[in-house]
Design an enzyme around this catalytic site. Structure first.
Site, PDB file in Angstrom:
ATOM      1  N   GLY A  74       1.664  -3.253  -0.937  1.00 13.17           N
ATOM      2  CA  GLY A  74       1.269  -3.414   0.457  1.00 13.17           C
ATOM      3  C   GLY A  74       0.515  -4.710   0.678  1.00 13.17           C
ATOM      4  O   GLY A  74       0.630  -5.654  -0.101  1.00 13.17           O
ATOM      5  N   VAL A 100       6.456 -18.236  -3.071  1.00 13.67           N
ATOM      6  CA  VAL A 100       6.346 -18.750  -1.693  1.00 13.67           C
ATOM      7  C   VAL A 100       4.933 -19.293  -1.525  1.00 13.67           C
ATOM      8  O   VAL A 100       3.945 -18.639  -1.891  1.00 13.67           O
ATOM      9  CB  VAL A 100       6.633 -17.635  -0.660  1.00 13.67           C
ATOM     10  CG1 VAL A 100       6.469 -18.167   0.762  1.00 13.67           C
ATOM     11  CG2 VAL A 100       8.055 -17.103  -0.858  1.00 13.67           C
ATOM     12  N   GLY A 118       5.535 -13.902   1.288  1.00 10.77           N
ATOM     13  CA  GLY A 118       6.116 -13.827  -0.062  1.00 10.77           C
ATOM     14  C   GLY A 118       6.873 -12.514  -0.251  1.00 10.77           C
ATOM     15  O   GLY A 118       8.010 -12.488  -0.752  1.00 10.77           O
ATOM     16  N   HIS A 119       6.261 -11.400   0.168  1.00 13.30           N
ATOM     17  CA  HIS A 119       6.941 -10.105   0.056  1.00 13.30           C
ATOM     18  C   HIS A 119       8.214 -10.085   0.906  1.00 13.30           C
ATOM     19  O   HIS A 119       9.243  -9.549   0.495  1.00 13.30           O
ATOM     20  CB  HIS A 119       6.021  -8.985   0.547  1.00 13.30           C
ATOM     21  CG  HIS A 119       4.817  -8.753  -0.301  1.00 13.30           C
ATOM     22  ND1 HIS A 119       3.549  -9.073   0.122  1.00 13.30           N
ATOM     23  CD2 HIS A 119       4.683  -8.234  -1.545  1.00 13.30           C
ATOM     24  CE1 HIS A 119       2.682  -8.752  -0.818  1.00 13.30           C
ATOM     25  NE2 HIS A 119       3.340  -8.250  -1.842  1.00 13.30           N
TER      26      HIS A 119
END
Ligand code: PAF
Length: 304
Positions: free
Chosen positions: A30, A175, A35-36
């Site tokens: 979470g 990222v 990036g995720h």
């Protein structure tokens, strides 16, 4: 986007879907950032259905205060994942993931020892255990992990090979913010001065990369160059800075030109190396890394 909270319901979904659709898993804790979302984007290219998990895994925290302050906002994360095109959010409870009396863990031996493993006891046992549990709940064909957590990625690849898991593990490029800072859920703990200071990690990696381009091949000299750059930032406290083999993660003495010798290089010499950093900025621990590669021109010159 559907949300599932129970492991048994997740397994039932997978049982029904995976025969007719290729399923990708993006495991997260979470506190999502761009990036995720790049992992989701990559997952979408590899599969018909994308499952993202959000689970703050208690067994991978070596400090209770770190676990307690780990940012958590499932509603916000769910919104971001739905917009990014995730089909299913798996958000299990710790009591379901770790049933009362749980005794089974996964240990990946040597790969867990250096770098972060040397400083965070039990961390990679927690990671490998929860990732296997997520794999067994979701049963994906493919799973996507970020290269910022390079050691984690190497360890998961090893676990998948060792346990014949039939999952394609895909690594996703780091990222970065515009000023080079690698995106991380922990960046939100930095105050303004610390946020500015945190760019020293990216600068240190760049300095080492420039040294390789200029002909430096000695690992200690590359570490010294990176360390000197970090040393220019008064808020930075180095936990480790190391040049290691990109697959075994064992220490390297030198980079070599690939074609410089017909004989196989010694185990502490390679034509690619991982420069890995863990640095505290105030009370926040940041990691970053870069693959250092001997420039192709240098290889060609040697082989001509
Ligand atoms: O990289 C992370 O966010 C975590 O280590 C992971 C893979 C989701 C396991 O908890």
């Amino acid at each position: 986007m559907r949300t599932i909270e129970q492991v048994s319901a997740m397994q039932a979904w997978s049982h029904e879907v995976r025969g007719r659709a290729r399923v990708a898993l993006v495991p997260t804790m979470g506190a999502l950032h761009a990036g995720h979302l790049s992992l989701v984007e990559i997952a979408r290219r590899h599969a018909d259905k994308v499952v993202a998990s959000v689970f703050v895994n208690p067994t991978q925290f070596d400090r209770a205060d770190d676990f307690a302050r780990y940012p958590c906002d499932l509603e916000r994360d769910g919104g971001l994942l739905a917009t990014a095109g995730v089909d299913l959010l798996f958000a299990p409870q710790a009591s379901d993931m770790y049933p009362v009396g749980a005794q089974t863990t996964v240990t990946v031996e040597q790969l867990a020892e250096p770098l972060c493993g040397a400083h965070r006891p039990g961390y990679f046992r927690g990671v490998a255990t929860v990732v296997l549990k997520l794999f067994l709940a979701v049963r994906p064909h493919v799973a996507v992990f970020g290269e910022k957590d390079y050691q984690q990625l190497a360890l998961i690849r090893r676990m998948v090979r060792d346990l014949h898991l039939e999952i394609d593990v895909v690594g996703a490029p780091i990222v970065r913010e515009e000023d080079g800072l690698a995106m991380s859920s922990r960046n939100r703990h930095l105050d303004a001065a610390e946020r500015a200071a945190a760019t020293c990690l990216a600068r240190a990696l760049a300095v080492a990369e420039e040294r390789v381009a200029a002909g430096e091949r000695d690992a200690a000299a590359l570490v010294a160059a990176a360390t000197a750059e970090l040393g220019r930032e008064p808020r930075a406290r180095i936990e480790y800075a190391a040049v290691v083999h990109p697959e075994t993660l064992s220490p390297l003495a030198r980079l070599c030109d690939r074609d410089s010798s017909a004989a196989a290089p010694a185990s502490d010499v390679a034509d690619r190396a991982l420069l890995a950093l863990a640095v505290w900025i105030g009370g926040t621990r940041l990691i970053d890394n870069r693959l250092l590669t001997v420039p192709a021109a240098s290889r060609e010159r040697r082989s001509a």
